[in-house]
Enzyme design. Structure first.
Site, PDB file in Angstrom:
ATOM      1  N   SER A  26      15.888  18.876 -16.669  1.00 42.70           N
ATOM      2  CA  SER A  26      15.023  20.049 -16.651  1.00 42.70           C
ATOM      3  C   SER A  26      15.624  21.163 -17.484  1.00 42.70           C
ATOM      4  O   SER A  26      16.842  21.361 -17.496  1.00 42.70           O
ATOM      5  CB  SER A  26      14.817  20.538 -15.210  1.00 42.70           C
ATOM      6  OG  SER A  26      14.100  21.762 -15.185  1.00 42.70           O
ATOM      7  N   LYS A  66      19.081  18.827 -12.192  1.00 45.51           N
ATOM      8  CA  LYS A  66      18.009  17.833 -12.035  1.00 45.51           C
ATOM      9  C   LYS A  66      18.210  16.700 -13.037  1.00 45.51           C
ATOM     10  O   LYS A  66      18.493  16.928 -14.216  1.00 45.51           O
ATOM     11  CB  LYS A  66      16.644  18.486 -12.258  1.00 45.51           C
ATOM     12  CG  LYS A  66      15.474  17.656 -11.774  1.00 45.51           C
ATOM     13  CD  LYS A  66      14.190  18.486 -11.839  1.00 45.51           C
ATOM     14  CE  LYS A  66      13.060  17.798 -11.105  1.00 45.51           C
ATOM     15  NZ  LYS A  66      12.665  16.533 -11.716  1.00 45.51           N
ATOM     16  N   GLU A 100      10.318   6.071 -17.413  1.00 41.63           N
ATOM     17  CA  GLU A 100       9.185   6.853 -17.914  1.00 41.63           C
ATOM     18  C   GLU A 100       8.847   6.463 -19.347  1.00 41.63           C
ATOM     19  O   GLU A 100       7.665   6.302 -19.700  1.00 41.63           O
ATOM     20  CB  GLU A 100       9.514   8.343 -17.831  1.00 41.63           C
ATOM     21  CG  GLU A 100       9.514   8.894 -16.414  1.00 41.63           C
ATOM     22  CD  GLU A 100       9.979  10.326 -16.317  1.00 41.63           C
ATOM     23  OE1 GLU A 100       9.878  10.898 -15.215  1.00 41.63           O
ATOM     24  OE2 GLU A 100      10.446  10.886 -17.347  1.00 41.63           O
ATOM     25  N   HIS A 125       0.835  -1.218   0.000  1.00 45.15           N
ATOM     26  CA  HIS A 125       0.000   0.000   0.000  1.00 45.15           C
ATOM     27  C   HIS A 125       0.867   1.265   0.000  1.00 45.15           C
ATOM     28  O   HIS A 125       0.455   2.318   0.479  1.00 45.15           O
ATOM     29  CB  HIS A 125      -0.940   0.034   1.214  1.00 45.15           C
ATOM     30  CG  HIS A 125      -1.851  -1.144   1.317  1.00 45.15           C
ATOM     31  ND1 HIS A 125      -3.098  -1.177   0.742  1.00 45.15           N
ATOM     32  CD2 HIS A 125      -1.680  -2.353   1.923  1.00 45.15           C
ATOM     33  CE1 HIS A 125      -3.675  -2.341   0.999  1.00 45.15           C
ATOM     34  NE2 HIS A 125      -2.826  -3.077   1.700  1.00 45.15           N
TER      35      HIS A 125
END
Length: 466
Positions: free
Chosen positions: A313, A319, A326, A183
């Site tokens: 980024s 970053k 992805e 969970h």
């Protein structure tokens, strides 16, 4: 008629065709009629179509249905197309006549023109190249051939490579303990070997499920012609042509046991698509696990660090994002969507023919290609290169109140829950508070709360997930 045109004729009359084009009247009509999006036929399907034409011409030559010179010219031209030498001569897209007749005729016309140039005479696209065939059996045959070839040469090796890449990390990092999660909440500990072993099993099982479809995928509709009766085909044509295809592709192709079903339904493509969806679900799960484990580096889980492949980024310097997981996730979602397409298209057969064959071909072959690329990317650019943040894993594990689960048989569920709340509120190591809250000896608590013992279910055992 423009200066760059020539006139071709078909049963409906004259058609202006670009002078340099190898295709003829029917392809040109289709090119003008079907301006619906930009979905191009997969190259694997065009190759499979050409191989069918090669096998048909060779078989017809052997059976006396075509003169030897004619059969050889058609077969040679077909092999040129199969090799991709004339890829620009197939302008008809996916959204066309549902039987794929336009693409079948595109292949017939291109091969007929190439064969005509070979012999310096006329080769007819229907009478010669399409002899003993119909679009209705050629296109389903090409779908099966293309899918079988792509599975063998691309997807199944890619899944095997991914499973191998996952397995290769287990001896290196498999003993590392970490906090389990259910969970998305802290749970009992396990090892990275157990976690990666589960991924490997998912990939192995996905490949097995796909492999289980192959016996039905190797059944070909060729020889059924228009409705399944085999009209206008030599009695020995199907067996001979399919044997030629099997030999050339080194795949165990056989004639479909029920040729009527092979035309009326695309149930095997639907079955295969479902198993491709299953593989996509497995890769999506693994990709998302990697994203969560890599999250941070300060405010996330930060259990691992994925390879830094590119700046993340355009505005935030420094970053770095989990780009491979992805991309894999997006590919998986596309495959899941393709399965919905194949399911609806597979249900769109009426009486003796399915009428969404090009769409089925496109969706299935795209899914195979996407999954193969996704598996290779995960193996080479994510799994192989991630590093483990061992200090982070150890720190979170030491403060994980779920370790107290092991005390429940000794002091009861309610007392354990009370101790767990104190651990959470005070942020101190579990062992310290357990010593204060129980009468159990320290060495007994250390034994019960040992994450390594808990990861083995309380007993010693393997840590590689198998």
């Amino acid at each position: 008629m423009g200066d760059g045109d020539r006139i071709e004729k078909d049963s409906l009359g004259e058609v202006h065709v670009p002078a340099a084009a190898l295709w003829g009247a029917q392809t040109e009509r289709a090119r003008q009629n079907f301006d619906l999006g930009r979905l191009a036929l997969p190259p694997a399907l065009i190759r499979a179509l050409a191989l069918v034409k090669w096998a048909a011409a060779t078989a017809n030559g052997e059976l006396g249905e075509l003169a030897p010179e004619l059969a050889q010219a058609i077969a040679g031209a077909a092999l040129e197309v199969a090799a991709g030498l004339h890829a620009d001569q197939f302008p008809v897209g996916v959204l066309q006549t549902g039987s794929g007749t336009s693409s079948n005729m595109n292949a017939n016309e291109v091969i007929a023109r190439l064969a005509s140039m070979r012999i310096g005479g006329t080769v007819h696209p229907n009478d010669h190249v399409n002899r003993c065939q119909s679009s209705n059996d050629v296109i389903p045959t090409a779908i099966h051939i293309a899918a079988a070839g792509e599975l063998r040469d691309s997807l199944l090796p890619a899944l095997e490579a991914l499973a191998t890449a996952i397995g290769a990390r287990i001896p290196e990092i498999g003993q590392q303990l970490k906090t389990g999660r259910t969970h998305l909440m802290d749970a009992l500990p396990l090892t990275l070997g157990q976690e990666l072993g589960a991924w490997r099993s998912q990939v192995d099982d996905a490949a097995l499920r796909i492999t289980a479809v192959l016996p039905r995928l190797h059944r070909l509709a060729l020889g059924a012609t228009a409705v399944g009766t085999g009209i206008n085909a030599h009695p020995q044509f199907a067996a001979r042509a399919i044997a030629l295809l099997a030999g050339r592709m080194r795949l165990p192709f056989v004639a479909a046991p029920d040729r009527f079903a092979a035309l009326a339904a695309q149930d095997t493509a639907v079955e295969l698509s479902g198993q491709l969806r299953g593989a996509a679900v497995a890769l999506l799960k693994i990709a998302n696990d990697l994203r969560w484990m890599n999250s941070g580096p300060l405010a996330g889980l930060a259990e691992i660090t994925l390879p830094a492949l590119q700046p993340g980024s355009s505005i935030m310097p420094g970053k770095v994002n989990p780009v491979i997981p992805e991309a894999v996730a997006m590919a998986a979602v596309r495959v899941i969507g393709n399965d919905a397409v194949v399911g609806i298209a597979g249900a769109s057969g009426n009486f003796q023919l399915n009428v969404m064959l090009p769409l089925i071909a496109h969706a299935v072959l795209e899914s195979i290609d996407l999954l193969a690329g996704a598996a290779r990317a995960l193996a080479d650019r994510a799994i192989a290169g991630f590093t483990v943040n061992a200090d982070r894993l150890a720190a979170t594990l030491a403060h994980n109140p779920m370790l107290l689960t092991a005390l429940a048989p000794e002091i009861g569920y309610d007392r354990v829950a009370r101790i767990a709340r104190r651990v959470q509120s005070e942020g101190r190591p579990v062992l310290e508070i357990a010593i204060e809250e129980t009468d159990l000896p320290r060495d007994r608590l250390e034994q019960l709360l040992d994450p390594g013992t808990l990861a083995m279910g309380g007993t010693a055992g393997p840590t590689d997930g198998h």
